[in-house]
Enzyme design. Structure first.
Site, mmCIF file in Angstrom:
data_model
loop_
_atom_site.group_PDB
_atom_site.id
_atom_site.type_symbol
_atom_site.label_atom_id
_atom_site.label_comp_id
_atom_site.label_asym_id
_atom_site.label_seq_id
_atom_site.Cartn_x
_atom_site.Cartn_y
_atom_site.Cartn_z
ATOM 1 N N SER A 254 -36.369 24.951 -13.540
ATOM 2 C CA SER A 254 -36.518 25.931 -12.461
ATOM 3 C C SER A 254 -36.839 27.299 -13.040
ATOM 4 O O SER A 254 -36.412 27.636 -14.148
ATOM 5 C CB SER A 254 -35.228 26.030 -11.645
ATOM 6 O OG SER A 254 -34.220 26.670 -12.392
ATOM 7 N N ASP A 255 -37.590 28.077 -12.285
ATOM 8 C CA ASP A 255 -37.654 29.495 -12.628
ATOM 9 C C ASP A 255 -36.230 30.045 -12.461
ATOM 10 O O ASP A 255 -35.381 29.433 -11.815
ATOM 11 C CB ASP A 255 -38.661 30.250 -11.749
ATOM 12 C CG ASP A 255 -39.161 31.535 -12.424
ATOM 13 O OD1 ASP A 255 -38.476 32.046 -13.342
ATOM 14 O OD2 ASP A 255 -40.224 32.040 -12.025
ATOM 15 N N TRP A 256 -35.981 31.210 -13.051
ATOM 16 C CA TRP A 256 -34.614 31.729 -13.104
ATOM 17 C C TRP A 256 -34.115 32.078 -11.685
ATOM 18 O O TRP A 256 -34.586 33.026 -11.086
ATOM 19 C CB TRP A 256 -34.580 32.936 -14.055
ATOM 20 C CG TRP A 256 -34.281 32.530 -15.468
ATOM 21 C CD1 TRP A 256 -33.295 33.040 -16.258
ATOM 22 C CD2 TRP A 256 -34.929 31.538 -16.271
ATOM 23 N NE1 TRP A 256 -33.290 32.417 -17.480
ATOM 24 C CE2 TRP A 256 -34.268 31.487 -17.519
ATOM 25 C CE3 TRP A 256 -35.974 30.624 -16.055
ATOM 26 C CZ2 TRP A 256 -34.631 30.601 -18.547
ATOM 27 C CZ3 TRP A 256 -36.343 29.754 -17.076
ATOM 28 C CH2 TRP A 256 -35.678 29.750 -18.289
#
Ligand SMILES: *[C@@H]1O[C@H](CO)[C@@H](O)[C@H](O)[C@H]1NC(C)=O
Ligand SMILES: *[C@@H]1O[C@H](CO)[C@@H](O)[C@H](O)[C@H]1NC(C)=O
Ligand SMILES: *[C@@H]1O[C@H](CO)[C@@H](O)[C@H](O)[C@H]1NC(C)=O
Ligand SMILES: *[C@@H]1O[C@H](CO)[C@@H](O)[C@H](O)[C@H]1NC(C)=O
Ligand SMILES: *[C@@H]1O[C@H](CO)[C@@H](O)[C@H](O)[C@H]1NC(C)=O
Length: 739
Positions: A254-256
């Protein structure tokens, strides 16, 4: 290209030495075999820990996972970014992705990837978060376009694959991002992107095919929603497209903070959550970790799904040989990043300079006023000529536009070890030449005019910056508010040019700017686009300005006469329905009959090139792909179908490199297709009088379109048009072939 004589450039030789130093260690099959054996040794807690981040700032890297004890596998270190290693020093800061794209140079892009990941490896980084290939860049003002290579999917795809292969040859896992339709910074965490299926395949998914085919280890899902559901819990894009149609064998992270659920994200194809905790809403909530274990216990996530996540993650680690003495993490992102090893080398600096130099695009050169000789006096004007007086790294994540611009802002940046500003390099170059250098290193127009009036020639430096939306710079919330130069750059150039001093404009910019005001000044005799050149900015510029190298960069996007001419802009609506479909950038200008100022693929040289003898030797069966899915898509999608070639001669007086481009027009049996699309390019250096053969090797995909009914790539039958030339509008040779 195939030169008729031998003329490898010094830089090519240098770069090959770096990029061939290593090679990918294992095949996916071998990596999966090892990963599967390891899986049997792991406890459930260990498996959950390997897919869950330790929370933000919970380890030395921007992302870290829990290390198991049952197998010799570490706490994985994930670190930004696409042009260097963030929060660590010393590191080499390379030119941005958009500059790498502007070189159209496969060897240089690969060497850049190999060099930056050699540094990442020495610092103990397992996963380097790059390259960027989504945002593709359909919106010219969008904040993060500069992290990627081009808004043309073919150029972006080739560059993405070269970057990944370079990075992974150095023993670091690459991460193609952001997946997918993350085309603006405004509302990026809430907006829903809705692209039709054909547009998805032919534009936005296209470079991800190249990434997967290049064996990319990991892919980062983006913040936005796609068709109303979050990109990191979207069955359609993760399971169907990426793991289904593209045959992706690595893992999705996932992106942050882009994960929004425990069960849904696991079941729709997410494989690793970063940074592990949700740092916005509600604070401290953790979707995986113990919650993932509980979801497996209560039966809402299958054990096989967790095992699949872990196998993919382990296999990717084995794929690039990180079981074979990968160094420990040698820096801490949260204490200034001083590393215990110095991984920079003079060769990496040379690669940074070569990419910066070869990405310089000469847009205007009236009466061959460039290259400069040794003028008696030279005015250097603008704050972009010098390093920020507070230091090149004065603003966190480069979140200001003060002093010379050499990176955009946001997480895709790094700390300069040094920054060679244009003025420094020009003074160095002209030392001893007796040139009187007159400076005005602010953006004050009257002061600039005064300096120009006292000089034989003036060089004015202007900028336009953008970045990631968590930082606002001079009212730009990531995306640019307009495509004009910042700091009243138009007024500065006008004031200088109106002194009647011949004026050269150097542009440091994240993307296109509107140049009409500047071009209206008859004394503006030269325009040099230098993009975001990284630490060697000034040196690279001097190499070109004074004629040591002929410029060879070509625009990786269109420069229009107005922002409206692009037909796309960022929105504050809750969704973007991508109404332009396939028609972005030159595809839109061509379709709509709009004259650009400088077209896609354009760039002048100090020499001239003559094209002749187009040869077309292709054969393909019409109809859909029939092959089974392998890594990168249907096995016959990338099947070679032959070549198109042309002779190119250096018909001028100095050595130079040309980037020959191939565009294809589809037959009408492929409905509503852009008039021409880039499907090949070949760059080569030629001395005066020398000829080379530009060779464009085509695959089945290059003449296919996505058939929504059939859900396949289809080669249409009929007559295809062939355009070979020096830009998308400077077509020198035309032909056709029939399928
Ligand atoms: C999203 O919706 C559009 C329009 O209905 C459709 O064409 C497209 O295939 C959908 N995309 C995904 C990934 O489901
Ligand atoms: C199962 O457990 C997970 C994690 O605690 C929870 O999110 C989910 O709602 C539970 N589902 C059921 C059906 O109990
Ligand atoms: C790192 O090594 C380079 C040589 O590649 C040297 O120029 C530089 O000063 C070194 N930096 C530090 C901080 O030691
Ligand atoms: C360029 O050269 C032409 C022909 O010599 C001349 O008429 C023109 O003024 C020159 N332009 C500039 C900007 O020097
Ligand atoms: C370009 O090449 C063609 C074919 O070799 C030749 O006839 C022509 O004279 C060349 N033109 C220039 C300007 O060199």
């Amino acid at each position: 290209m195939r030169s008729l004589f031998t003329s490898a450039t010094a830089s090519t030789v240098l770069l090959l030495a770096v990029s061939l130093a290593n090679a990918q260690v294992r095949t996916w099959d071998e990596a999966y075999e090892r990963a599967t054996a390891d899986l049997a040794l792991l406890t459930q807690d260990e498996k959950v820990g390997m897919v869950t981040g330790v929370t933000w700032e919970g380890g030395p890297c921007v992302g870290n996972t829990y290390a198991p004890e049952s197998i010799p596998y570490p706490s994985l270190c994930l670190q930004d970014g696409p042009l260097s290693i963030r929060f660590a020093n010393p590191v080499t800061v390379f030119p941005a992705g958009i500059n790498a794209g502007a070189t159209w140079d496969r060897d240089l892009i690969r060497a850049r990837g190999a060099a930056m990941s050699a540094e990442a490896k020495a610092l103990g980084v397992n996963v380097q978060l790059g390259p960027g290939c989504g945002a593709l860049g359909k919106i010219p003002s969008a904040g993060r376009n500069w992290e990627g290579f081009s808004n043309d999917p073919y150029l972006a795809g080739v560059a993405t694959a070269e970057a990944i292969e370079g990075m992974q040859s150095s023993g670091v896992q690459a991460c193609a991002k952001h997946y997918i339709l993350n085309e603006q910074e405004h509302n990026r965490e809430t907006i829903s992107s809705v692209a039709d299926d054909r547009t998805m395949h032919e534009l936005y998914l296209w470079p991800f095919y190249n990434a997967v085919r290049a064996n990319v280890a990991s892919i980062m899902c983006s913040y936005n929603k796609v068709n109303g559901s979050w990109a990191c819990e979207n069955d359609g894009i993760l399971n169907d497209l990426l793991k289904g149609q593209l045959g992706f064998k690595g893992y999705v992270l996932s992106d942050w903070n882009a994960q929004h659920s425990t069960v849904e994200s696991a079941n729709t194809g997410l494989d690793m959550t970063m940074p592990g905790s949700d740092f916005n809403s509600p604070p401290g909530s953790i979707y995986w970790g113990d919650n993932l274990a509980a979801a497996i216990t209560n039966g809402s996530v299958a054990q096989e799904r967790l095992d699949d996540m872990v196998t993919r993650i382990l296999a990717s680690w084995y794929l690039v040989g990180q079981d074979q003495g990968h160094p420990p993490v040698a820096f801490n992102s949260w204490n200034g990043g001083a590393a215990s090893v110095n991984a920079t080398t003079p060769a990496h600096g040379d690669i940074s300079r070569a990419v910066a130099r070869d990405s310089i695009i000469l847009l205007k050169n009236t009466n061959h006023s460039l290259p400069l000789g040794e003028p008696a006096s030279l005015a250097i004007i603008g704050s972009d000529a010098i390093v920020n007086p507070d230091g090149a790294n004065a603003c966190v994540d480069r979140g200001c536009n003060v002093g010379t611009l050499a990176q955009g802002w946001g997480s895709g940046t790094a700390e300069f070890p040094y920054l060679v500003a244009p003025l420094d390099a020009i003074e160095e170059k002209l030392a001893g030449a007796g040139t009187n250098i007159i400076t005005s290193t602010t953006d004050d127009a009257p002061a600039g005019a005064e300096a120009a009036a006292a000089a034989e020639t003036a060089i004015v430096f202007i900028t336009s910056d953008s970045g990631e939306g968590y930082i606002t710079v001079e009212d730009h919330v990531g995306d640019r508010n307009h495509l004009d130069p910042w700091h009243n750059g138009n007024a500065l150039v006008q004031a200088v040019a109106q002194t009647n001093t011949p004026t050269i404009v150097v542009v440091h910019s994240v993307g296109p700017i509107i140049l009409e005001t500047i071009l209206a000044e008859p004394n503006v005799i030269g325009i040099v686009w230098a993009g975001l050149p990284g630490q060697e900015s000034g040196h690279a510029l001097v190499d070109v300005l004074f004629g040591e190298f002929s410029p060879s960069g070509k625009l990786p996007y269109t420069i229009g006469k107005s922002e409206e001419d692009y037909g796309t802009t960022w929105t504050t609506e809750l969704s973007d329905t991508f109404p332009e479909g396939l028609f972005i950038d030159y595809r839109y200008f061509d379709q709509s009959g709009i004259a650009p100022r400088y077209e896609f693929g354009f760039g002048l040289s100090y020499t001239t090139f003559n094209y002749s003898i187009l040869a077309i030797s292709l054969s393909a069966t019409p109809g859909p792909t029939t092959g089974e899915i392998v890594v990168g898509g249907a096995s016959d999608l990338f099947e070679p179908i032959g070549t198109i070639s042309a002779y190119v001669a250096n018909s001028g007086n100095v050595p130079g490199a040309e980037i020959a481009q191939l565009y294809i027009g589809y037959p009408e049996t492929a409905p509503s297709t852009p008039p021409k699309q880039l499907r090949g390019f070949d760059k080569f250096s030629l001395v005066p009088g020398e000829s080379g053969i530009a060779i464009f090797e085509l695959t089945r995909r290059d003449i296919s379109y996505w058939d929504v009914e059939a859900q396949k790539w289809v080669v249409p039958s009929g007559a295809f048009q062939v355009y070979v030339g020096s830009s998308s509008r400077d077509i020198r040779l035309t032909g056709s072939f029939v399928i």
